[in-house]
Scaffold this active site. Sequence first.
Site, short mmCIF file in Angstrom:
data_model
loop_
_atom_site.label_atom_id
_atom_site.label_comp_id
_atom_site.label_asym_id
_atom_site.label_seq_id
_atom_site.Cartn_x
_atom_site.Cartn_y
_atom_site.Cartn_z
N ARG A 76 66.82 57.09 53.40
CA ARG A 76 66.03 55.91 53.06
C ARG A 76 64.54 56.25 52.95
O ARG A 76 63.72 55.39 52.65
CB ARG A 76 66.20 54.86 54.14
N ARG A 85 61.99 43.59 54.62
CA ARG A 85 62.93 44.66 54.24
C ARG A 85 62.73 45.07 52.78
O ARG A 85 62.81 46.24 52.44
CB ARG A 85 64.37 44.17 54.42
N LYS A 138 75.34 47.57 47.90
CA LYS A 138 75.73 48.96 48.19
C LYS A 138 76.88 49.05 49.18
O LYS A 138 77.79 49.84 49.00
CB LYS A 138 74.54 49.84 48.57
N ARG A 143 74.50 35.80 52.73
CA ARG A 143 75.44 36.79 53.27
C ARG A 143 75.93 36.43 54.67
O ARG A 143 75.19 35.88 55.47
CB ARG A 143 74.72 38.15 53.30
N ARG A 149 73.43 37.66 59.52
CA ARG A 149 72.77 38.77 60.22
C ARG A 149 71.34 38.37 60.55
O ARG A 149 70.69 37.70 59.76
CB ARG A 149 72.75 40.00 59.29
P1 AMP Z 1 71.61 48.22 56.06
O1 AMP Z 1 72.84 47.71 56.70
O2 AMP Z 1 71.83 49.51 55.30
O3 AMP Z 1 70.88 47.18 55.26
O4 AMP Z 1 70.62 48.64 57.27
C1 AMP Z 1 70.14 47.67 58.19
C2 AMP Z 1 68.90 48.19 58.89
O5 AMP Z 1 69.22 49.37 59.64
C3 AMP Z 1 67.76 48.62 57.98
O6 AMP Z 1 66.97 47.52 57.55
C4 AMP Z 1 67.00 49.58 58.88
O7 AMP Z 1 66.22 48.88 59.83
C5 AMP Z 1 68.12 50.29 59.63
N1 AMP Z 1 68.55 51.52 58.91
C6 AMP Z 1 69.76 51.73 58.29
N2 AMP Z 1 69.79 52.96 57.74
C7 AMP Z 1 68.59 53.53 57.99
C8 AMP Z 1 67.99 54.79 57.67
N3 AMP Z 1 68.64 55.71 56.93
N4 AMP Z 1 66.72 55.02 58.10
C9 AMP Z 1 66.06 54.11 58.84
N5 AMP Z 1 66.55 52.91 59.17
C10 AMP Z 1 67.80 52.61 58.76
#
Ligand code: AMP
Length: 210
Positions: free
Chosen positions: A88, A167, A13, A123, A156
């Site tokens: 989310r 996750r 994404k 990644r 990461r």
């Molecule tokens: P991502 O980079 O989108 O994979 O986000 C990394 C982490 O940030 C996720 O695993 C969540 O812990 C947190 N996170 C990102 N966006 C949200 C959201 N909309 N609601 C809650 N936690 C979020």
Amino acid sequence: MKLIIVAAPGAGKGTQAEIISKHFGIPTISTGAILRHNIKEGTELGKIAQNYINDGKLVPDDIMIDIVRKRLTEDDCKNGFILDGFPRTLNQAEALDKSDINIDKVLTIEVEEEKIVERLSGRLECSSCGSSFHKIYRTPKVDGVCDNCGGSLRTRKDDQPDVIRDRLETYHKQTAPLKDFYEKKGILCVAEGKESIEDTTAEVLKALEN
Ligand code: AMP
């Protein structure tokens, strides 16, 4: 174009959001990137978010809704935006629904779970600008060095195997139901994730045209 991308972690994404953001000339708002930036800067938000992220859990809805609400009022969002990583949860989706923002389309990218684990574990992220690379699918020009800013690349923390498992569980329980939510509204577009970034982009653009 006001677009949301709902997809499993590792489905591409962020990468596709970056590409279609250039294609349509609209900004990408990545809530994950906003949180990682705050962690790097050591802000109060960063301190709170850190523990949730490292455990593969979601940051509480009220915090996230507040962040996105503020960000969407900024000038660059006037002609549209791509929300990468928000909503989310159903709570977040309902909060967005109640605001006066009308979402045009919701894109989902379908990728098999096996592939997702392979992608996440390979990644790499730039420790300086946050750009994303991959050991196999998106290799940097110079090993370990970011193409965009020269920063050093690292894995990461939340791409460690045990956090990946958490996750994915969080995604299935809390985020995947959003696909039904938006399908019922008639705005869900489904793209099939392909092996290469370019082929996936072609699928994404095709899905968005329909
Ligand atoms: P991502 O980079 O989108 O994979 O986000 C990394 C982490 O940030 C996720 O695993 C969540 O812990 C947190 N996170 C990102 N966006 C949200 C959201 N909309 N609601 C809650 N936690 C979020």
